[in-house]
Design a protein around this motif. Sequence first.
Motif, mmCIF file in Angstrom:
data_model
loop_
_atom_site.group_PDB
_atom_site.id
_atom_site.type_symbol
_atom_site.label_atom_id
_atom_site.label_comp_id
_atom_site.label_asym_id
_atom_site.label_seq_id
_atom_site.Cartn_x
_atom_site.Cartn_y
_atom_site.Cartn_z
ATOM 1 N N SER A 40 -0.771 -2.623 -37.937
ATOM 2 C CA SER A 40 0.639 -2.233 -38.024
ATOM 3 C C SER A 40 0.824 -1.024 -38.940
ATOM 4 O O SER A 40 1.651 -0.143 -38.657
ATOM 5 N N ALA A 41 0.044 -0.954 -40.037
ATOM 6 C CA ALA A 41 0.130 0.203 -40.936
ATOM 7 C C ALA A 41 -0.406 1.458 -40.251
ATOM 8 O O ALA A 41 0.129 2.566 -40.432
ATOM 9 N N PHE A 42 -1.453 1.304 -39.452
ATOM 10 C CA PHE A 42 -2.005 2.436 -38.710
ATOM 11 C C PHE A 42 -1.015 2.940 -37.668
ATOM 12 O O PHE A 42 -0.797 4.151 -37.516
ATOM 13 N N PHE A 43 -0.363 2.024 -36.944
ATOM 14 C CA PHE A 43 0.631 2.423 -35.951
ATOM 15 C C PHE A 43 1.827 3.117 -36.598
ATOM 16 O O PHE A 43 2.475 3.966 -35.990
ATOM 17 N N ALA A 44 2.117 2.768 -37.865
ATOM 18 C CA ALA A 44 3.248 3.375 -38.591
ATOM 19 C C ALA A 44 2.830 4.629 -39.348
ATOM 20 O O ALA A 44 3.612 5.143 -40.159
ATOM 21 N N ASP A 45 1.601 5.122 -39.112
ATOM 22 C CA ASP A 45 1.069 6.323 -39.761
ATOM 23 C C ASP A 45 0.902 6.170 -41.265
ATOM 24 O O ASP A 45 0.848 7.167 -42.007
ATOM 25 N N ALA A 46 0.806 4.937 -41.754
ATOM 26 C CA ALA A 46 0.595 4.708 -43.184
ATOM 27 C C ALA A 46 -0.889 4.695 -43.540
ATOM 28 O O ALA A 46 -1.245 4.837 -44.720
ATOM 29 N N LYS A 47 -1.767 4.505 -42.549
ATOM 30 C CA LYS A 47 -3.215 4.515 -42.760
ATOM 31 C C LYS A 47 -3.889 5.214 -41.586
ATOM 32 O O LYS A 47 -3.346 5.270 -40.475
ATOM 33 N N THR A 48 -5.078 5.747 -41.827
ATOM 34 C CA THR A 48 -5.857 6.352 -40.754
ATOM 35 C C THR A 48 -6.611 5.262 -39.996
ATOM 36 O O THR A 48 -6.723 4.121 -40.457
ATOM 37 N N ALA A 49 -7.146 5.643 -38.853
ATOM 38 C CA ALA A 49 -7.938 4.695 -38.070
ATOM 39 C C ALA A 49 -9.167 4.255 -38.846
ATOM 40 O O ALA A 49 -9.560 3.080 -38.811
ATOM 41 N N GLU A 50 -9.803 5.198 -39.573
ATOM 42 C CA GLU A 50 -10.995 4.871 -40.348
ATOM 43 C C GLU A 50 -10.670 3.903 -41.478
ATOM 44 O O GLU A 50 -11.424 2.942 -41.718
ATOM 45 N N GLU A 51 -9.564 4.142 -42.177
ATOM 46 C CA GLU A 51 -9.166 3.238 -43.263
ATOM 47 C C GLU A 51 -8.851 1.842 -42.724
ATOM 48 O O GLU A 51 -9.252 0.834 -43.313
ATOM 49 N N THR A 52 -8.159 1.818 -41.598
ATOM 50 C CA THR A 52 -7.803 0.534 -40.986
ATOM 51 C C THR A 52 -9.052 -0.224 -40.547
ATOM 52 O O THR A 52 -9.184 -1.433 -40.778
#
Length: 636
Positions: A608-620
């Motif tokens: 959900s944080a990745f979809f909201a641009d709060a995290k990158t795919a790598e971080e997620t």
Amino acid sequence: MKKLTALVLAFALAFAVGCVPKAQSDIRETDGTAVTASPSASAVSDVPLYYICAETDEAGDFEAYPNNNMSELTDSEGYNYSFSVEDNGITVTSPDGIVIKPAMTGVFLGFFTGSGERVYALATVRNTTVLSYIDFGGKQLVSKFEPGYGVYKLFPGDDKYDFYYSSGGKLVGLDIDAQTADELLTWYDVGIDAAYLTNFASLPDNGYICSVRNPGSADKTFYTLIPTTEKIEKEVITLAMFSPGSALLSTIFDFNRKNPEYQIEILDYTLDDGQTYGLMPDANGVLRLNDALPRKLLTEITAGRVPDIIDVSMFPVERYAHSGLFVDLYPYIDADPGLEREDILPNILKALEIDGQLYNTLSNFSIATLVGQKTLVGEDFGLTLDDLIEMQNNVDEPLMNEFREFVLYDLLAGLGDSFINWDSGECGFDSAEFIKLLEFVKRQQSYSQFAVSGFDNYYHDHLLYTYQITLPVSDFMELERNYGVDGYTFKGYPTDSGSGSFIKSVNSPQLAITSASKYKDVAWRLVREMFLPEMQAKTRMSLQTNREALEKNLETLNLTLDGSTAENPLTRYISGEEKAVLYGLLDTADKLYRTDAAALGIIMEEVSAFFADAKTAEETAKIIQSRVSIYVNERL
């Protein structure tokens, strides 16, 4: 049984006369106070009675026995009593058609004839059930008794009770003058599913006769309940389930009725607040996985309370199969004189297998696949993640017709084994492949976007459509209407072994026997039923895993076409070509649509944080790798 036939016929004639009430001006009850019934133990006899349930094919005239459920009636003065939708209740209309007054508001359930030809109206009013008698002299209904919520039908009484009814899994005898409702027996104890009870009558010596509709058909089975003072003690086999369906319930009732030594006891782990399993939006509109149902059962198992049989349709089978919770069913099939592996579709067995062992059943299913316009997706079956990405790069809008959380759910069902190794405990969520998957999924519709566009986007040329073949005739016709004849291609899903379609359960219990059970051989007597054609025929609105049951179903499945008349019936059956396509698609389906709920919950929470641009795919991916690895290595 000849005496039984004569007795029932006499009862039928008596109640048939009572269905046309005479004027009853002498019946005037002034006390309109309603008494709420609290069912109590039967006070009819000091000796406790138990019942033996026996199926009978000599029900005689019982089928004609009236249950006195009338929708309207007219008294001797010509006044009509009927339910009015406009007035939301029962109204009284004079002979010249003038509505005298609404007699009662509420959901009307029927008129029923009681003792002395007194007629009662049953209705649901303000979350309870109210039984009122008709004061024909005053042209009104007088509230007399409240049996409680859940009473929908009354059966005629006898010299002991005014009426009988079924409520809360109990047979109840109602004495209106005494204002008592006596619990007489528990339907479960005698192996009868009261949800399908169609008729009922008492017999001499405290016995009963009843008819029960068979699930999936209009046929009825007749049972006599024979009284005894000796309670039959049985060994209990526990079955943990989530909202058991009617087909399995009828099988369990049949098992309990026919087995003098053993009884299946259902442990229903459905939550009281009505929660269901699946993706649901939270307070912020973010989709998350609700896995409260399996967690509730897992808590019991962790505490050492392990059922004999578990319905694993909402259960993390793979994780706990590796922990030794379940037994392999193949040895039971191989030793069964009435069941062979060849009786079951080979793709079903392959899809159900975990490391070559079979841990649970499956009765009814659909084939889940992706389908698209042939000009977009080509003519050949097969799809990889790289293919999906390439297709997405060729269009500006989202490629898939589902919102992205569901797309992720589907792709993980096919690719999940690439990221979790249950034997070694190793995970690969920090891999380039998983990061690539996340980035593709993010380009699909959000939940809010899908809620706005919804089904308007279905069948657009640029979309890949998630499709389930459940009822082949109507499903093939739908595809032809939207894509044209031969205008579409089934593509399957990317899987860890290449590409393929899914076997997806359709309201089908998936029963597994636990290693801790002391009654494995007896449990198999019930579990085996899930693979037999008789059981699977109870759910026709799907595909069947038994070869014989599927072939019979395909022969009879049809669709009535527009313009069909009695003189010129237009019926569409599955064609030979369509059947070949169906079996060809089934050959591509060797993977069961299932994921580990807890692991999926972690993934859904973090993306959900990745979809909201709060995290990158790598971080997620790194966070998911850490959290899921910890979970996978926590063994039962």
